[in-house]
Write a protein that holds these residues in place. Sequence first.
Motif, PDB file in Angstrom:
ATOM      1  N   LYS A 162      -3.020   1.922   8.636  1.00  0.00           N
ATOM      2  CA  LYS A 162      -4.549   1.403   8.987  1.00  0.00           C
ATOM      3  C   LYS A 162      -4.922   1.577  10.463  1.00  0.00           C
ATOM      4  N   THR A 163      -4.156   1.852  11.265  1.00  0.00           N
ATOM      5  CA  THR A 163      -3.959   2.594  13.032  1.00  0.00           C
ATOM      6  C   THR A 163      -5.292   3.689  12.458  1.00  0.00           C
TER       7      THR A 163
ATOM      8  N   ASN B  25       0.593  -0.857  -0.168  1.00  0.00           N
ATOM      9  CA  ASN B  25       0.299   0.332   0.063  1.00  0.00           C
ATOM     10  C   ASN B  25       0.779   1.081  -0.109  1.00  0.00           C
TER      11      ASN B  25
ATOM     12  N   TYR C 145       2.266  -0.079   7.493  1.00  0.00           N
ATOM     13  CA  TYR C 145       1.030   0.203   6.759  1.00  0.00           C
ATOM     14  C   TYR C 145       0.414   0.010   8.161  1.00  0.00           C
ATOM     15  N   ASP C 146       0.522  -0.074   9.294  1.00  0.00           N
ATOM     16  CA  ASP C 146       0.173  -0.881  10.557  1.00  0.00           C
ATOM     17  C   ASP C 146      -0.409   1.021  10.826  1.00  0.00           C
TER      18      ASP C 146
ATOM     19  N   ILE D 279      -7.642  -1.102   2.543  1.00  0.00           N
ATOM     20  CA  ILE D 279      -7.650  -0.393   3.401  1.00  0.00           C
ATOM     21  C   ILE D 279      -8.296   0.723   3.483  1.00  0.00           C
TER      22      ILE D 279
ATOM     23  N   VAL E 223      -6.568   4.867   8.989  1.00  0.00           N
ATOM     24  CA  VAL E 223      -8.062   4.975   8.249  1.00  0.00           C
ATOM     25  C   VAL E 223      -8.640   4.746   9.491  1.00  0.00           C
ATOM     26  N   ALA E 224      -8.376   3.741  10.525  1.00  0.00           N
ATOM     27  CA  ALA E 224      -9.576   3.278  11.584  1.00  0.00           C
ATOM     28  C   ALA E 224     -10.177   4.345  11.840  1.00  0.00           C
TER      29      ALA E 224
ATOM     30  N   GLU F 199      -7.477   0.211  -4.825  1.00  0.00           N
ATOM     31  CA  GLU F 199      -6.291  -1.151  -4.142  1.00  0.00           C
ATOM     32  C   GLU F 199      -6.066  -2.055  -4.729  1.00  0.00           C
TER      33      GLU F 199
ATOM     34  N   GLY G 288      -0.470  -6.957   5.379  1.00  0.00           N
ATOM     35  CA  GLY G 288      -2.336  -7.381   6.027  1.00  0.00           C
ATOM     36  C   GLY G 288      -3.140  -7.248   5.026  1.00  0.00           C
TER      37      GLY G 288
END
Length: 1661
Positions: A220-221, A162, A216-217, A1074, A223-224, A1080, A1070
Motif C-alpha cells: 500500500k505504501t 491482496n 499489505y502495508d 488498492i 502504491v501511494a 481486486e 486494510g
Amino acid sequence: MSRPCNRLSLEGGYNLIPVHNLDANHPCVRYPEVRAVLLSLRALGNLREPPYHTWHSSSMDLLDWLGLFFGFQRDNVKNQREHLVLHLANAHMRLSRPPVDNNGTFQAIVLREFRRKLLENYTNWCSYLGKKASNVDSLESDTRRELLYVGLYLLIWGESANSRFMPECICYIFHHMAMELNRILEDYIDEETGRPWIPSISGENAFLNRVVKPIYDTIKTEVAKNKYGTAPHDRWRNYDDFNEYFWSKSCFHTLNWPLDFNSKFTSERKTGFVERRTFWNVYRRFDRLWVMLFLFLHVMVILAWEGKKYPWLALDNKDVKVRVLSLFITWSGMRLFHALPEPAMEFSRVSRQTSRLVLGKVLRILVAAAWTGAFVFCYTRIWVQRNHDKHWSNEANQRVTFFLGLAFLYGLPELVELVLLFLPRIWLNSKVFDLLSWWFHGDCYIGQGLTEGLVDRIKYVLFWVLVLGTKFTVSYFFQIKPTINTTKQLLDSTIADYEWDWQAIFSVSNKFTIGLLWLPVVLIYLADTQVWYSFYSPFVGAAMWLLQLLGEIRNIEQLRWRFRFFATAIQFNLLRQEEIMITGGSLREKLCEAIHQLKVRCGLQRPFKMVELESNQVKANEFALIWNEIVTTFREEDIISDEEVGLLQLPPNSWEIRVIRWPCFLLGNELLRALNLAMDFYNEPDNWLWYNICKNEYRRCAVIETYDCIKYLMLHKLIKSSTEEHSILKALFREIDHSIETEKFTKTFRTIALLQIHSKLIKLVELLLEPNESVNEIADAMQSLYAIIVPYLFKAKTMDQLREDELAPKSRSAMARWLFKNTVESQDPSNKDFYMQVKRLHTILTTRDSMHTIPVNNEARRRLAFFSNSLFMKMPRAPRVEEMIAFSVLTPFNDEAVLYSKKTLKTKNEDGISILYYLQTIYDDEWKNFIERMRREGMLRDLRLWASYRGQTFARTVRGMMYYYRALQLLAFLDSSSETDITVTKEEEGIDLMKYTYVVSCQKYWEHKAIGDPRAEEIIDLLKHNEALRMAYVDQISTESDEKEYYSVLLKYDRQLQREVEIYRIKLPGPMNIGEGKPENQNHGIVFTCGDAVQTIDMNQDNYFEEALKIRNLLEEFKHHHGIHRPTILGVREHIFSGSVSSVAWFMSSQEASFVTLFQRLFANLLKIRMHYGHPDVFDRFWFMTRGGLSKASKVINISEDIFACFNCTLRGGSVTHHEYIQVGKGRDLGLNQISTFEAKIACGSGEQFLRDVYRLGQRLDFFKMLSFFHTTIGYFFNTTVIVLSVYGFLWSQLYLALSGVENSVLGNDTNSKKALSAVINQELIIQFGLFMTLPAILESSVEIGFLEAIWEFLVMQLQLSTVFYTFSMGTRVHFFGRTVLHGGATYRQTGHNFVVQHTSFAENYRLYARSHFIKAIEFGLILMVYATYTPSAKLTFFYIDMSLTCWLLVLSWIFAPFLFNPSGFDWLKTVDDFDDFMNWIWYRGSIFAKATESWESQSGSVFVYLWSWIFIFTAFGIYLTMSYVRDNYGAKKHIYVRLAKFLSLILGILLVIALRQFTAFKYVDLFTSLLALVPTGWGLISIAQVFRPLLRHTRLWDSVVSLARYYEMMFGVIVMGPVAVLSWMPGFQSMQTRILFNDAFSKGLQMFKIITHKVHQKDV
C-alpha cells in the motif's frame, strides 16, 4: 459504526454443506463421499494438542488444529474446511472405481492428485530456486499428512487478501510454515527452550497481523507513490515487482522467517522488469518481427534496383548476390540497436545484488557491436578486393566465402530454433539450457518451455507462410519496385528542375524529396501485414467453422426438417449414458461404435421412430421434459406467447397414442395434406397411400395421433361405456383397425368421405372447447357425424350388414330416433388435461398453414436454431450430474443498476421519452406477451423485472447465471430415471448445490447499505429468490480508537429464518481496493467460490437455459488434451444481444460477434494464441488460484485486467481453447459516445500492455507464434496507428511536391510514383471500409444465415453508413493508443449501457472529439484544399480523384459521425440550442472547481502536443498583441485610437498585398493559402505555450494565449458546426438521419421518428 447483519451461530452456520455436523438432516451429508472426507479430517491420531488453546478432540478436526497452531482466523478455517470437503467429495464421485462405503473408506488417489495439483507451482518454484520442497513429495501413504499440507496451503491462500496476486510470495510463506509443520509432526524440540516446537507465527489472528498485514502495508505504501496513476511506472513497485522479488534465492537471505520487514523487501528497487512508456517498446518487445521486415525490405530494394521483371532474375548477377549479403550488416546493426538502450531502460533494477543483470546487458552490447563491426569490415574487404581486381577473382571469392561462414555462425542459433520448431521436444542439459536461456531471454522463472505440438506448429507456420508470402509479393511489385523507379528519376534530376528557388537549401540529389516519397510507402510496408492477416483470417476461420458443423441449422425452417434427429442428439449429448465397454471389444466393435457416434453427431443416424422413442416411454418423456422446460423458460422470458407455448410444447404421452406427439408447429397442415392424398389415391392400394403419407414423418404422426386421439376421446371420455352407442363406436373403430391391419382400408372405405367427416369432427371439437358446452349440442354433433359415416364411409355394406357387424342399432326403430341423446358424458371444467388434449386435437384438425413463422420473436428463433445446431457439433459426452466437475460463477459488482426503479422507468427525458415507453415500443411483441402473462397470473409487480431483463442490469445477469442451477436440477432429476420409470431418489437431492454456486462480489454493498441505497435491498431480494446465490462484500467497522477495520463477509438467504444471514466474516489487513477495482473485487470474491472451475461473468452478460444444459459437456473439456496440453481456460462463445436497438449498436455487435466467434476460433484452434478478453471463459480454478488469480490488479498498468490473466497463463505453460457449441449472452454499448468511451478504454489498455508480460511473450514465443501474438493483440492497434500516420505522411509529402513544383516539373505523369502511392491509398481505403470487421462479419453471417443474406446485410450496413462509423472508431483507437504509449493517462472509463434516445449536445460532442477527431480532420481538410489549388493532377488525372476520395471520406467521417449517429442530430431547433450552449461553454470562465463539462477553461488544462506542420508568422502575433494593448488601454476613454489602429492595420495589409502583387509572383489564391497556413501556425504556438504553461501561467503572455486559444476553439467549433447547421436547415434530412440511425426499428414496423420527437401517446401501465 457498521453492525454486522444477522449472523448464524458459530457452530451452526454453513454455506453449502453443514460439515460441522455429520448427523445433520441435510441431503449432501448423506453422500458417502462427503462422510468419508469428514471422517478423514477428524482422524487426528496422536497429534499433540495446540498450546494455549482449548482443544475439543470430539468436535475439532485437522483444519482446526492448523488454525490454532498457526493463528488463522476461525471463519477462514470454516470456509476452507467446506472448500476442501466439497472438492474431495466431488473428486470421489468422479472416480470410475466403485464409490466409497458408508464406513468412510478414503481413496488416497483423490487426495494425492489434489495435493500435486495444488502444490505444483510450489514444487516448480522450489526446483527453480534449487530449494528442497518441504517433504511434499514423500507423502504417498500418509493421508493425514497430505491433508495437513493441503489444508495449510488453502488456509494461507484464504487469508492472504491482496497477497493472492503474488503466487510466489504465498509459496515462500507456505515453504516456511510447512517446515515448521514438519517440526511439529516430528516432535521437534526447541533447542533454546527445551520444549516442543511452537511455530514462530502463532496466537490469535497471528497470521493476519504478523504476515499478511505487514506485506499489505508495504504494498500500500508503494502504491501511494503511484499518485493515482500519474507517476511514471518506474518510480514505484507494483504487484509483479513484489512477486518477482521471490524469484531469487536472495529472498531467503534478506526477508528471512519470521518476516524481516526492515530488509530489502521494503526498500528494494524494481525487480524483474522496469516499465517505461515509449514507442521504443514496440521494437524492444518484437525485435524479431522488425528485423524480418527490414531485412526483406533491404533485399527487395537491392533486387528492385536492377529493374528486372522478376526479382530472381536479378540474382543472375553476382554483384547483386554479394550486395544481398549486406543484409547481415543490417541484421547485426538492428541487434546492436536493440541492445544499446537496454541498460537505460533497466537502470531502475540495477543494484549490488543484480551484477549478473549488468553483466548480461554489457556483454550483449559488446557482442552485438563486435558482430556488427566484423560484418562491416568483412563486407568492405570484399568490395575493396573486387574493385581492385575489376572482377570476381579467387581472392574476392575467398573473402565472400569467409563472410558466408561468419554469417552462418551468426545465424546458427536461429537455424537451430527453426529446426527444433519442427522436431519433438528435446531435453537439453540443464546447465546448457540455463546458460542459453539467460543469454537470449534473461533469467526468469516463467516463460520457459512455451511449446506446442508438432501438428499445431505446422498449421500456424503454414498460415503465416501464406500471409507473409502474399505480403512480400504485393509489397515488392506494387510498392517497392514502382518507388525505386521514381527514386531513380529523382536522382537523375537537378536543382534547376524546381520551380521555387528556396528549394536550393536541399542537396542536388533531392534526398528530402525522395524521403518524402518513401515515407508513406515504408510506413504502409511495415503495417500492411495486419491487412493481409485480417484478409486471410476470416476465410480460414470460416473454413474451420464449416468443419465444426456450424451453420448446419441456420433457421427455424431447417430446424423443422431436422427436428426428428433432435431426440437422438439430446439423448446422445445431454442425457446420462450407460458405460460403453469398448475397451475390451474387438477392433471391429470399436470401429462400429466410432461410426455410430459419428453418424449421431452428423445427423446421419436414423431418427427415433416407433422402435426407439415410441417403444421406450422413458426416453420419450426425458426428451419431452427437456424440450418443454426450454419452451417454459421462453414463456417466462416473454419471448413467446401462451398460444405459441401450446404449439411448441411436447405434450405428455396419454390417451393411448402410439406415436411421438410432436409439437403442433411441426404438424401444421399435415393432416389436411394427408386427406388430400387420400382423395387423390382413393383407388390405389393401402400400401401405396401409406407410403406417400409416410414420406413425411410429421404427417405420419399427425394421422396416427388424430385417429388415436379421436378413438380415445369417443370411447373413454365422451360416450358412456354402458350404452349401445358406445358399442357401435367400439365396433366401428375395430372395423377400421382391422382394415388397416389387413391393408384393405381403401377397399373397405370411401376415402372421399373423409373430408366431410373432418369438417364434422371440427364442429364437435369446437363444441367441446366452449366454456359452457351443451351436452345436447354435442349429442347433435355426434349424430351428425354418425349420419355421414353410415351411408358414405363404407363402400359395400348395407344396413343389414351394418347391424350384423354391430355398426348400427339392432332395432330398426332406433334408427328413426336420435342416437347419442343421453349418452354424452359431461366434462369437468377443472380438468385441464382434457381440455389441453382437445385443444391440441383442434389445432391439428384446423391448421391450414405450415406455421413457418412459429415462434414469431426473432430472438426465440435464433436461440432455438443455435441450440439445435450445437447438438450436432462435436462435444464431450455429458456425465451424470453426480460425476460432473463442480464449478462456480463469479461476478464482480461495482455500482451498476440492479433493477430499474419505477421512477427510472417513468421519468421522461428532454424529448419526453421514458425508458418504459421506449422498451414497450422496441420490444412490442414481448410487451404484449408480458401483459398476457400478467393477466393470467394476476401479478403486476414483475414490471420492473420485465424492463430490467431488457436492459443490462444485475438482475438480468443473476437470472441468466441461475439457469445453471435450474438446469442441473432438471438433469439430476433425469439422471435418477430408470429404464422403466422416471422418479427422483433422495440420493439425488442436494447434488445441485454441491456442483454449482454463484458468488457475486459486491464492492460497494456496505456503502449502499449505509446510505440507504435501494440497490442494497434489491440485492437481498435477489438472494431471497435464488437459492444458489451468495454475496460477498467488504464490511467496514469503526473501532473505539477511531480506526477502521475491514472484513470480508459472505451472505446468503436462509429460507427457514426468512432473512439474510452471515456465513463467514474474515478480517482483512486494510481496504481491499488498492489496485484496479475489478480485479481486486474478483480477488476478494474468489475465496468464497468452490469447485474445480470458475466462470468469470461481467455485469453486462446473460445466459440461456438451453445453453446451461450443456455446461457438463463443456467442463469435460478439462479432461481432454488439445494438442499437447490440457486446457486451463475454456473459451466460450458470446452472443451480442444488444444489436437491434440502433444501427450503431448493430455495427458494434457485428464487430464484436465476428471477434468473439470467428477470430477466437482461429486464435485457439490454429494460431494457439487465444487470450482472455473479459469473455465468459471458464478457468481451471485451482491452477489459477495458485498462480496469481483470474486477473492482475496493478494500478493503471493492468487497466485491461482480463487479458493479463491470459498473459500470465501462457507464460506459465497454460493453454486456452475455444468452444462454440455453447454460448453466453453479452450486451454492448448502445450509443456512439458509449462506444467511443469503450474503444478509448480498450485502446488505452492496449497502450499499457507494452510492458512486462508482452515483453516476455514477445521474446520467448517461437517466431511464428510471436507473429500471431503481436497481430492478435497490440499489433492491431499499433498497425492501425501506423496506417493513419501513413496518411499524414502521404498528404504532407504530396503537398510538398505540389508546392515545390517537383510533382509537375520532375515527376510529371510518372505512373510508377502514382502506382506506389495508390497502393498506400487503397490499403488505407481498405481499413476505412472496415476490412478488419466487415469482412469477418460477412463470412460469419454467410455460415450462420447464408451467403445471400450476408451480402444483403453488408449492403444495408453500407447504406446505414457503417463505413463512417468504422472510420470514426479507427480515429478513436489511434488517438488514445498513441497518447497512452507516449504520455500514459489510462484510466477506467465507465461506459454505461443505458438505452440511447437522448440528444447529445454539440458542446459535449466537441469536448469529447475535438482533440481526437475534429482538429485532425480540419488539418486534413486544409491540406487537401491547398493541394487541390496547386497540383496539376487535380485537373488532369484520375489520381487526384482516387486520392481525394479516400482522404475526404476520412475527413467527413471524423467530423460528421458524432452528428449522424446522434438522435435528433440534425434537428434545426436543437442545432440552434446547441450553438448557444457551445458559446456559453466557451465563454464561461467558471471557478477552480468547475468541471470540464461546464467551462472550456477547465478542460484546457490538459497538455496536448501534436506534430503540426506550421510556419511561424510572428508578425501576425505581434499585430494581435498590439491591438490587445490598444483595446485594453484606450478602448474605454479614447476609442478613436482603437479605430485608428484598426484603420492603419487595414491600410498596411492592403499595401502589403499590392507590393507582393507588383514585385513578386504573388497570386490572390496565395492569400487564401496564407490564411489557411495561419490556422496551423497559431495552433502550433498554442500547443507549445501549453507545454510551457508552468512558466507562462503567471505572465501577461498567458492571458493572450488563453484568448487566442478560445478564439481557435470557437473557429474550430464553427467549422464543424457550419455544415451541421446547413444540413439541419434542409427539409427532410432529419428524417433521413433518423432512418439511418434506427433502421432496424423501422424494419420491425416501428415509428422511431415519432418516438424521438414524442409525437405518439405514451402507453399507460
